[in-house]
Design a protein around this motif. Structure first.
Motif, PDB file in Angstrom:
ATOM      1  N   PRO A 194       0.814  -1.211   0.000  1.00 41.50           N
ATOM      2  CA  PRO A 194       0.000   0.000   0.000  1.00 41.50           C
ATOM      3  C   PRO A 194       0.841   1.251   0.000  1.00 41.50           C
ATOM      4  O   PRO A 194       2.031   1.231   0.274  1.00 41.50           O
ATOM      5  CB  PRO A 194      -0.787  -0.128   1.317  1.00 41.50           C
ATOM      6  N   SER A 195       0.175   2.368  -0.293  1.00 39.05           N
ATOM      7  CA  SER A 195       0.834   3.662  -0.240  1.00 39.05           C
ATOM      8  C   SER A 195       1.015   4.059   1.222  1.00 39.05           C
ATOM      9  O   SER A 195       0.675   3.316   2.141  1.00 39.05           O
ATOM     10  CB  SER A 195      -0.007   4.697  -0.977  1.00 39.05           C
ATOM     11  N   GLU A 196       1.510   5.252   1.451  1.00 40.89           N
ATOM     12  CA  GLU A 196       1.766   5.710   2.819  1.00 40.89           C
ATOM     13  C   GLU A 196       0.526   5.528   3.668  1.00 40.89           C
ATOM     14  O   GLU A 196      -0.546   6.051   3.372  1.00 40.89           O
ATOM     15  CB  GLU A 196       2.135   7.192   2.789  1.00 40.89           C
ATOM     16  N   PRO A 197       0.590   4.721   4.729  1.00 39.70           N
ATOM     17  CA  PRO A 197      -0.607   4.423   5.514  1.00 39.70           C
ATOM     18  C   PRO A 197      -1.177   5.645   6.209  1.00 39.70           C
ATOM     19  O   PRO A 197      -0.445   6.514   6.654  1.00 39.70           O
ATOM     20  CB  PRO A 197      -0.108   3.379   6.534  1.00 39.70           C
ATOM     21  N   THR A 198      -2.507   5.674   6.308  1.00 42.22           N
ATOM     22  CA  THR A 198      -3.168   6.758   7.016  1.00 42.22           C
ATOM     23  C   THR A 198      -3.673   6.282   8.373  1.00 42.22           C
ATOM     24  O   THR A 198      -4.175   7.065   9.149  1.00 42.22           O
ATOM     25  CB  THR A 198      -4.355   7.295   6.187  1.00 42.22           C
ATOM     26  N   THR A 199      -3.598   4.953   8.606  1.00 47.21           N
ATOM     27  CA  THR A 199      -3.976   4.413   9.893  1.00 47.21           C
ATOM     28  C   THR A 199      -2.897   3.464  10.363  1.00 47.21           C
ATOM     29  O   THR A 199      -2.084   2.989   9.577  1.00 47.21           O
ATOM     30  CB  THR A 199      -5.313   3.646   9.802  1.00 47.21           C
ATOM     31  N   THR A 200      -2.903   3.159  11.638  1.00 48.76           N
ATOM     32  CA  THR A 200      -1.919   2.250  12.192  1.00 48.76           C
ATOM     33  C   THR A 200      -2.181   0.844  11.687  1.00 48.76           C
ATOM     34  O   THR A 200      -3.315   0.355  11.739  1.00 48.76           O
ATOM     35  CB  THR A 200      -1.990   2.254  13.731  1.00 48.76           C
ATOM     36  N   GLN A 201      -1.128   0.161  11.200  1.00 51.70           N
ATOM     37  CA  GLN A 201      -1.278  -1.174  10.652  1.00 51.70           C
ATOM     38  C   GLN A 201      -0.282  -2.112  11.329  1.00 51.70           C
ATOM     39  O   GLN A 201       0.851  -1.754  11.603  1.00 51.70           O
ATOM     40  CB  GLN A 201      -1.020  -1.178   9.146  1.00 51.70           C
ATOM     41  N   THR A 202      -0.739  -3.323  11.579  1.00 54.79           N
ATOM     42  CA  THR A 202       0.149  -4.316  12.162  1.00 54.79           C
ATOM     43  C   THR A 202       0.752  -5.200  11.085  1.00 54.79           C
ATOM     44  O   THR A 202       1.772  -5.829  11.294  1.00 54.79           O
ATOM     45  CB  THR A 202      -0.635  -5.192  13.161  1.00 54.79           C
ATOM     46  N   ASN A 203       0.120  -5.266   9.933  1.00 58.64           N
ATOM     47  CA  ASN A 203       0.591  -6.069   8.814  1.00 58.64           C
ATOM     48  C   ASN A 203       1.030  -5.127   7.698  1.00 58.64           C
ATOM     49  O   ASN A 203       0.236  -4.329   7.220  1.00 58.64           O
ATOM     50  CB  ASN A 203      -0.536  -6.988   8.327  1.00 58.64           C
ATOM     51  N   PRO A 204       2.307  -5.193   7.266  1.00 59.38           N
ATOM     52  CA  PRO A 204       2.773  -4.266   6.224  1.00 59.38           C
ATOM     53  C   PRO A 204       2.043  -4.430   4.899  1.00 59.38           C
ATOM     54  O   PRO A 204       2.099  -3.556   4.052  1.00 59.38           O
ATOM     55  CB  PRO A 204       4.262  -4.627   6.090  1.00 59.38           C
ATOM     56  N   ASN A 205       1.363  -5.560   4.708  1.00 62.84           N
ATOM     57  CA  ASN A 205       0.632  -5.792   3.464  1.00 62.84           C
ATOM     58  C   ASN A 205      -0.816  -5.317   3.536  1.00 62.84           C
ATOM     59  O   ASN A 205      -1.566  -5.462   2.579  1.00 62.84           O
ATOM     60  CB  ASN A 205       0.657  -7.284   3.105  1.00 62.84           C
ATOM     61  N   GLU A 206      -1.207  -4.785   4.683  1.00 63.09           N
ATOM     62  CA  GLU A 206      -2.586  -4.316   4.842  1.00 63.09           C
ATOM     63  C   GLU A 206      -2.821  -3.059   4.013  1.00 63.09           C
ATOM     64  O   GLU A 206      -1.979  -2.163   3.950  1.00 63.09           O
ATOM     65  CB  GLU A 206      -2.878  -4.001   6.315  1.00 63.09           C
TER      66      GLU A 206
END
Length: 269
Positions: free
Chosen positions: A167-179
């Protein structure tokens, strides 16, 4: 007996193949399609032409179909007006004029655009706003044939580049880098579009992704069309609403397959 449409039978495949050399991407995609199937989206529509025009020429089908075509940007008010103002217009002639207008939009050299146009027409025929069982069967049949004939064709390279697994720069906290995240709505919609997933299945997809019925009921009351509902469904999924457990490409792929659209699922990266 269907009314003959002689000029439709004069489709010059060799001429169309020459035209596609203006674009390398279009040429590759169309050649792959023809090698795998020998049939174009225009061919699929042409096969059902004699069944389609008598139905869409009758009221209330004509008004409902043209209204939904306009909502899906498949016909203009001017085109509808020109059909309505033709002299000595009976149901068959009106339906023939509308069906010919649709065929000309499908019969283009860009095979991707042609397929997407046919799928949108199928959406209209299958929609609750048209509400005609015979048209629903025609729409479903054309969709099934289009998806089955393209199931073995190669996925265009731009479908992969437009929807990478990272994904592009995340806008929410993610635990999985592929989310995926809420900033990837357009990316996901592009991938579904390239995979030829029918937006009329937005509700089934939402349930498979973990959204609950009340959320989907709310989406369905927003007075949009199936594409609007699909977009809102993807937004809710990426926001991890309700019972959503993950937002990866794998989860999306499995959810699409659970709707029964295995051909589209196979094309999601």
């Amino acid at each position: 007996m269907p009314i003959p449409v002689p000029h439709l039978l004069s489709f010059d495949l060799s001429f169309s193949c020459v035209l596609i050399f203006n674009s390398v991407d279009i040429k590759v995609n169309l050649i792959c399609f023809l090698m795998c199937t020998g049939e174009t989206p225009a061919d699929i529509f042409r096969e059902k032409y004699g069944d389609i025009f008598p139905l869409i020429g009758k009221e209330p089908n004509f008004t409902n179909v043209t209204g939904n075509l306009f909502a899906n940007k498949l016909i203009t008010p001017g085109e509808i007006g020109r059909i309505k103002t033709q002299h000595n217009l009976d149901d068959n002639k009106r339906g023939d004029a509308l069906a010919m207008n649709l065929f000309e939009k499908i019969d283009v050299d860009d095979n991707d655009k042609s397929a997407q146009c046919l799928l949108k027409i199928c959406d209209v025929f299958e929609s609750k706003k048209v509400d005609n069982e015979e048209l629903k069967k025609l729409g479903s049949g054309m969709r099934e044939k289009l998806l089955s004939t393209t199931a073995t064709s190669q996925v265009p390279t731009d479908a992969i580049s437009s929807a990478p697994p990272q994904p592009s720069e995340p806008t929410t906290t993610q635990t999985n880098p592929n989310e995926l995240n809420v900033g990837d709505v357009e990316k996901v919609l592009n991938a579904l579009n390239k995979a030829m997933f029918g937006p009329t299945k937005w509700r089934s997809l939402g349930l498979s992704l973990g959204l609950i019925a009340p959320t989907l009921d709310t989406i369905g009351k927003t007075n949009g069309d199936s594409e609007d509902y699909l977009e809102k469904t993807i937004q809710k999924w990426l926001q991890r609403k309700d019972q959503v457990k993950g937002t990866t490409w794998k989860i999306l792929k499995e959810a699409v397959a659970s709707t029964g659209d295995n051909a589209a699922a196979g094309k999601i990266p």
